[in-house]
Structure formats: structure tokens, C-alpha cells
Design an enzyme around this catalytic site. Structure first.
Site, PDB file in Angstrom:
ATOM      1  N   GLU A   1      82.905  51.710  74.513  1.00  0.00           N
ATOM      2  CA  GLU A   1      82.244  50.520  73.985  1.00  0.00           C
ATOM      3  C   GLU A   1      80.948  51.017  73.358  1.00  0.00           C
ATOM      4  OE1 GLU A   1      81.521  47.543  76.973  1.00  0.00           O
ATOM      5  OE2 GLU A   1      80.459  46.290  75.527  1.00  0.00           O
TER       6      GLU A   1
ATOM      7  N   LYS B   1      75.725  53.411  81.643  1.00  0.00           N
ATOM      8  CA  LYS B   1      74.985  53.181  80.404  1.00  0.00           C
ATOM      9  C   LYS B   1      73.839  52.196  80.619  1.00  0.00           C
ATOM     10  CE  LYS B   1      78.783  52.534  78.101  1.00  0.00           C
ATOM     11  NZ  LYS B   1      79.792  52.239  77.082  1.00  0.00           N
TER      12      LYS B   1
ATOM     13  N   ARG C   1      86.369  57.632  88.665  1.00  0.00           N
ATOM     14  CA  ARG C   1      85.286  57.954  87.747  1.00  0.00           C
ATOM     15  C   ARG C   1      84.414  59.062  88.330  1.00  0.00           C
ATOM     16  NH1 ARG C   1      83.341  53.338  85.530  1.00  0.00           N
ATOM     17  NH2 ARG C   1      81.323  54.191  85.005  1.00  0.00           N
TER      18      ARG C   1
HETATM   19  P1  ATP Z   1      79.311  52.539  81.924  1.00  0.00           P
HETATM   20  O1  ATP Z   1      79.617  52.164  83.335  1.00  0.00           O
HETATM   21  O2  ATP Z   1      78.467  53.757  81.796  1.00  0.00           O
HETATM   22  O3  ATP Z   1      78.791  51.403  81.095  1.00  0.00           O
HETATM   23  P2  ATP Z   1      81.849  52.083  80.775  1.00  0.00           P
HETATM   24  O4  ATP Z   1      83.073  52.339  81.559  1.00  0.00           O
HETATM   25  O5  ATP Z   1      81.447  50.687  80.569  1.00  0.00           O
HETATM   26  O6  ATP Z   1      80.696  52.980  81.336  1.00  0.00           O
HETATM   27  P3  ATP Z   1      83.015  52.619  78.245  1.00  0.00           P
HETATM   28  O7  ATP Z   1      82.349  52.859  76.954  1.00  0.00           O
HETATM   29  O8  ATP Z   1      83.778  51.371  78.435  1.00  0.00           O
HETATM   30  O9  ATP Z   1      81.914  52.755  79.362  1.00  0.00           O
HETATM   31  O10 ATP Z   1      83.891  53.877  78.639  1.00  0.00           O
HETATM   32  C1  ATP Z   1      84.822  54.481  77.803  1.00  0.00           C
HETATM   33  C2  ATP Z   1      85.814  55.210  78.655  1.00  0.00           C
HETATM   34  O11 ATP Z   1      85.177  56.172  79.475  1.00  0.00           O
HETATM   35  C3  ATP Z   1      86.541  54.247  79.570  1.00  0.00           C
HETATM   36  O12 ATP Z   1      87.914  54.580  79.566  1.00  0.00           O
HETATM   37  C4  ATP Z   1      85.928  54.516  80.914  1.00  0.00           C
HETATM   38  O13 ATP Z   1      86.836  54.272  81.942  1.00  0.00           O
HETATM   39  C5  ATP Z   1      85.535  55.987  80.822  1.00  0.00           C
HETATM   40  N1  ATP Z   1      84.413  56.267  81.699  1.00  0.00           N
HETATM   41  C6  ATP Z   1      83.218  55.646  81.718  1.00  0.00           C
HETATM   42  N2  ATP Z   1      82.439  56.127  82.700  1.00  0.00           N
HETATM   43  C7  ATP Z   1      83.153  57.092  83.323  1.00  0.00           C
HETATM   44  C8  ATP Z   1      82.895  57.962  84.429  1.00  0.00           C
HETATM   45  N3  ATP Z   1      81.748  57.937  85.087  1.00  0.00           N
HETATM   46  N4  ATP Z   1      83.875  58.828  84.786  1.00  0.00           N
HETATM   47  C9  ATP Z   1      85.034  58.862  84.121  1.00  0.00           C
HETATM   48  N5  ATP Z   1      85.337  58.076  83.077  1.00  0.00           N
HETATM   49  C10 ATP Z   1      84.421  57.184  82.681  1.00  0.00           C
HETATM   50 MG    MG Z   2      83.104  49.416  79.611  1.00  0.00          MG
END
Ligand code: ATP
Ligand code: MG
Length: 558
Positions: A35, A273, A263
Site C-alpha cells: 500500500e 509504517k 510477519r
Molecule cells: P505495516 O504494518 O507496516 O503498515 P502493511 O502490511 O500494512 O505493513 P503493506 O504495504 O500492506 O503493509 O504490505 C505489503 C506486503 O508486505 C503485504 O503482503 C504484507 O503482508 C507484507 N508485509 C508487511 N509487513 C511485513 C512484515 N513485517 N513481515 C513480512 N511481511 C510483511
Molecule cells: Mg496493509
């Protein structure tokens, strides 16, 4: 590359099983779906390595897809940085860069299709009412009074939602599933909301936006994704993922399948983020690429290599259970890589002047120094009557086991001579300001006494040619407890000593024309990189990591 060897993690096993059962005959297709609401962090690296790695291992493809369904939080700055970071990490989506917003028209049509099938309805309840009627884990939800609207009325209202007739929050579109489902995600989830918000790609064309849980499975299906790999918190959303694709008639043998993995969570930092944005906004760091940040741009600026991060992601593996990984493991991977690739140079962070009284004034000798113990040739380093050594490498009243420089004792200067401390010069307050030493003139490499046994070897720089530099010594941004946990308010855990700036470090002249981004091992001190803040007259280094075997600090008793 080792990291591309066919891995046997459980996601790969699921793929093998699917292929064995005759599914996905067109090949394997994954995606990385960020995102664009922040910079990528080390957790995303795990997901990138996994998704692109699965494609590579299975002769398949991996798309980059921006999940841009939340216009108020998204920005092109993030879209650009995400692409730069993925490329830096060593992966490429070729011509397959997509945006969920590319599909807004199709997603709308799918929503209409659901309404026509009697599987979605417009709800006039407020957000608060919807929340209250959702029920709990032990108690079923209550059906909305608007649940049984006719298909015609729903189509009319949804069309008018799209046309902009209603205010934000006035109505939503919900899937019609089961308010008594034990899974709260199946209790008529909201799939469209009204938001009169400007979108960074579609502008003001839309005032209704699909919810993530609706847009994601359909974007996967539209792109022909076979394995939609995501993090564990989406496990409870999988029934809706499958329900949606099933309801819209996607064939089970070709439609995408969601698989969840744990994760990555690292000690001494945050991988969210939202929290990273807070650090930037509140000014606790200099920006998203502050070298203490867990963002890929921060790690890059800190001097971490893409290979080290890929190796780290490979080492930690892919599991089904969440766990906290010690940050020292990431540092280990960086050291392993830099030990192989970084040239060695000498630098003195806290200089103490040494006059070598038996070296004639004005004489400069050029000594041969190896750039790397295993490979990488030699360079010349100047040597003369005046040099600097590390203040810590001299101790006036030293214990027996102190094998560096002390009065009337000898030490070897790396790549140069054995010296003996003859006199300690002090200022009026009694601080040591200079040492007078003599060299053993036949003790340099190739000389008659070159192999004389001396316990200690220290680093040094020649006084006239050394370059002054600013060296930024980084430590962990956050202090975690002994179990690696942070307090609820993570800001309270900020390490006040996470950045120590050394203004007057001295570096040997060979680094003079190196570009920002060049990495070195400063002998005995650690790995360092030239920072992008470097200007013609201000050389700036970042410490990437210390060397593993830190020298014991022995304190003078007096
Ligand atoms: P955040 O919690 O930092 O906002 P998010 O999951 O909302 O992270 P996205 O941009 O939606 O961030 O993530 C893109 C991809 O990366 C998704 O498939 C998500 O599952 C994966 N991802 C995000 N954070 C992690 C993590 N800590 N470990 C492994 N994969 C991750
Ligand atoms: Mg997300």
C-alpha cells in the site's frame, strides 16, 4: 545465488501440492502488494524475497501491485520509493507494475454483480451502528434493518453512491453473508465506502472506494495470481477471500489461493509504517532514510547491502508462527557480506598525536598495505615523523594484559614499524596530549626484525596526509527489554545515544576520491560507508556495524 536455491518452506510445499493435483497449469504467479502509504521496511523485504523468490524458483512471474484503495493516506512519493527499494534489493517486476486503482471500473462491476446475485446490499446504518451490531466472538451479530432491500433498490442506491449523491459515511455497500458466523469477517463485511477524496491516480473520478478485503482477492484474480501470499493477520479473512471468488464464479482450479506466513518482527526497532511515520513526523529521526530506521532506504543509507538483506531473509526462513528475530542476526549477515567485499583502510576516531623522534623531519615514506586479506591488491600509505593513533590505544598506567601502547613498551603499527613509547607529554591539567616514540627501523615488512614477536598491533594515520572526517556512530534506535519487547508507548524506548557524531576523525588519504555509498572496513573499528551528506570539504561516514570481536574496554584504575 544461494537465496534462489529451491527452498522447501511450507508455501513452496503448498505450490508443489497444487501442481501435483493438476491446478495452475498455466504456471505460478505471485505478487507483492504494497500500500503506497509509507516507505518499505525490513519486514517488507521478507515478503519481497518470498514472493519474487517463489516466482524465480518455480519459473513463474511476480507482479508489483500497488494496493491504492485508501486515497487519503497515499502518495506518489511512496510509489516512487517502493519501486526504487525493490530494484535495489535485486528484484524486478518487468512490465508487470499494476495498481488496484487500474481495476476500479472492474471492481465496481463485480460489486454490481454481487448485488444482482442477491449477495450485497446498501446499508444506511452509521459506522457506529454497524460496529455495535457486529456482535462479539461469543455473541452473534444483529441483522441490519436494510439487509433485505430489493435488488432494484440496492442497484439504484449503489449507482447513486457512485454518482456522488451522498455524503461520506451516509451509506456503505455490504456483502450479504451471515451475521451469525463464528468468523466476524463473514458478518456482512463492508465492501464499498463513500469517500469524497482525491486519489493520486484517478483524481476525482471516484467518490466510492472498495475496501481492501474486497479489492485484494479480485485484483489477484484479475491478474491471474495463483498464490496470494500474505501475513498471518489475514488468516481470518481467508474465508471471505474464498467466498467472494466462489460467489462470482471463479474456477477453483485456476483462481488465486491465499496462503499466510508469519510477519517479521525485529528487536530494537519497529516494523510498522504507522510507527515509522510517527518517528519521521515527530522529528525523532532525520527522515525515512535516517540510517537508524528499519526502512530499506534507511538500511541502504546505513550501508547495508542488498545481498546481506536477502541472505538474512533466507536465513530466517518462512514459518507459520509469529516470532521475534534478534537484530544481531541481521548485523551478522551484513558483517559476513562486508568481510568478503569491503576494502580495509585505517581511520582514527579519537586521535592522539605521536611524534616519532628518530624519523627525520620532512621525510615521507610510502608503505605497502593490502586492501583485503583475501583479494583486492595493495595500496601505498604515507608514513612520516608525525602520526595519530587512537587515544584508547594508549594507557599510561596500564594493567599487565594491556597489549597496546604504554610507557617504555612496544607495539606494532599495522603495515609499518614497531614503535616504543619513550615520553608522555601532558598539558597543565595533566591530560596526555602527545607521545614521543621511537621506531625500530628494521621492523617493517621485509626488514631484519620484521618478525620480532610483539603482542599488540594498532592502527594509525599519518598526520599531514590524513583527511578530516565526520563519523556518525549509530546504535539501536530503540531499547528493548531482555525479552526483546517494547513498551506500549514505543517512543518511551527511544535510545538517547542512538547517534554519536565524531567531528574530527582522521582517515588515511586513499579514501579521498571515493563516492558516497563506498563501504570500508576501518581496521579494528567496524564497517563504515561514505554518506550522501559528503561534500567536497566535509567527508561524512556512517558506521554500518562494529566488528564482532569488540576490544575489551580496560579502564585505568587511577
Ligand atoms: P505495516 O504494518 O507496516 O503498515 P502493511 O502490511 O500494512 O505493513 P503493506 O504495504 O500492506 O503493509 O504490505 C505489503 C506486503 O508486505 C503485504 O503482503 C504484507 O503482508 C507484507 N508485509 C508487511 N509487513 C511485513 C512484515 N513485517 N513481515 C513480512 N511481511 C510483511
Ligand atoms: Mg496493509
Amino acid at each position: 545465488m544461494a537465496e534462489n536455491e529451491k527452498s522447501t518452506n511450507f508455501v513452496q510445499q503448498a505450490i508443489d501440492e497444487d501442481l501435483k493435483n493438476g491446478k495452475y497449469t498455466e504456471g505460478i504467479h505471485t505478487r507483492f502488494p504494497p500500500e503506497p502509504n509509507g516507505y518499505l521496511h525490513i519486514g517488507h523485504a521478507k515478503s519481497i524475497c518470498l514472493n519474487f523468490g517463489l516466482a524465480l524458483n518455480n519459473n513463474g512471474l511476480c507482479n508489483l501491485r500497488f494496493d491504492d484503495t485508501n486515497p487519503t493516506k497515499e502518495d506518489v512519493e511512496y510509489v516512487d520509493s517502493i519501486q526504487e527499494d525493490i530494484h535495489w534489493l535485486g528484484f524486478d517486476w518487468q512490465d508487470r507494475k499494476f495498481y488496484a486503482s487500474d481495476y476500479f471500473e472492474k471492481l465496481y462491476d463485480y460489486a454490481v454483480e454481487l448485488i444482482k446475485r442477491g449477495l450485497a446490499y446498501v446499508d444506511d446504518s452509521t459506522a457506529e451502528e454497524i460496529r455495535q451490531n457486529r456482535g462479539t466472538l461469543t455473541e452473534a451479530g444483529k441483522e441490519s434493518p436494510f439487509r433485505n432491500r430489493s435488488v432494484e433498490e440496492n442497484l439504484d442506491l449503489f449507482t447513486r453512491m457512485k454518482a456522488g449523491e451522498f455524503a461520506d459515511g451516509a451509506r456503505v455497500l455490504r456483502a450479504k453473508i451471515d451475521m451469525a458466523s463464528p468468523n466476524i469477517n463473514m458478518r456482512d463485511p463492508v465492501i464499498y465506502r463513500i469517500a469524497h477524496a482525491h486519489h493520486h491516480r484517478t483524481g476525482d473520478a471516484w467518490c466510492i472506494y472498495p475496501m481492501y478485503d474486497f479489492a485484494h482477492p479480485l485484483s489477484d484474480a484479475i491478474e491471474g495470481i495463483t498464490h496470494s501470499v500474505c501475513t498471518l493477520e489475514f488468516e481470518d479473512h481467508r474465508p471471505f477471500y474464498d467466498w467472494l471468488l466462489e460467489s462470482l464464479g471463479f474456477d477453483v482450479n485456476t483462481r488465486p489461493r491465499q496462503i499466510e506466513f508469519a510477519r517479521l518482527d525485529l528487536t530494537n526497532t519497529v516494523t510498522s509504517k504507522r510507527k515509522l511515520l510517527q518517528l519521521v513526523k515527530e522529528g525523532h529521526v532525520s527522515g525515512w532514510d535516517d540510517p537508524r530506521m528499519s526502512t530499506l532506504s534507511g538500511l541502504r543509507r546505513r550501508g547495508f547491502t542488498p545481498a546481506a538483506i536477502r541472505n538474512f531473509c533466507n536465513e530466517i526462513g518462512v514459518a507459520k508462527a509469529n516470532s521475534l528475530v534478534d537484530i544481531s542476526m541481521l548485523e551478522h549477515c551484513v558483517r559476513e557480506d562486508l568481510n568478503e567485499t569491503a576494502d580495509r583502510v585505517m581511520a582514527v576516531l579519537n586521535p592522539l598525536k605521536v611524534v616519532l623522534t628518530n624519523v627525520p623531519e620532512g621525510k615521507v615514506e610510502y608503505l605497502v598495505a593490502e586492501n583485503h586479506p583475501k583479494h583486492g591488491g595493495n595500496r601505498y600509505i604515507p608514513f612520516s615523523r608525525e602520526i595519530y593513533i587512537e587515544r584508547d590505544d594508549f594507557m599510561e598506567c596500564a594493567p599487565k594484559k594491556f597489549f597496546r601502547l604504554k610507557p617504555d613498551c612496544e607495539v606494532r603499527l599495522k603495515h609499518a614499524y614497531i614503535i616504543k613509547c619513550e615520553e608522555v607529554i601532558k598539558d597543565a591539567e595533566g591530560n596526555v596530549i602527545e607521545l614521543h616514540c621511537t621506531i625500530d627501523p628494521t621492523s617493517k615488512s621485509g626488514g631484519a626484525t620484521a618478525n620480532r614477536k610483539i603482542k599488540g598491533t594498532i592502527h594509525w594515520v599519518e598526520a599531514n596526509s590524513a583527511i578530516k572526517a565526520e563519523v556518525r556512530l549509530y546504535d539501536y534506535l530503540l531499547k528493548t527489554d531482555e525479552n526483546g519487547n517494547l513498551p506500549d508507548d514505543f517512543i518511551a524506548a527511544l535510545n538517547p545515544d542512538s547517534l554519536v557524531v565524531v567531528k574530527n576523525a582522521l582517515i588515511e588519504p586513499s579514501v579521498k576520491f571515493a563516492a558516497p555509498g563506498t563501504r570500508y572496513q576501518f581496521l579494528r573499528l567496524g564497517y563504515f560507508v561514505i554518506d550522501y551528506d559528503t561534500t567536497f570539504d566535509n567527508l561524512v561516514f556512517n558506521r554500518i556495524v562494529t566488528l564482532k570481536d569488540t576490544w575489551a574496554k580496560i579502564k585505568c584504575k587511577d
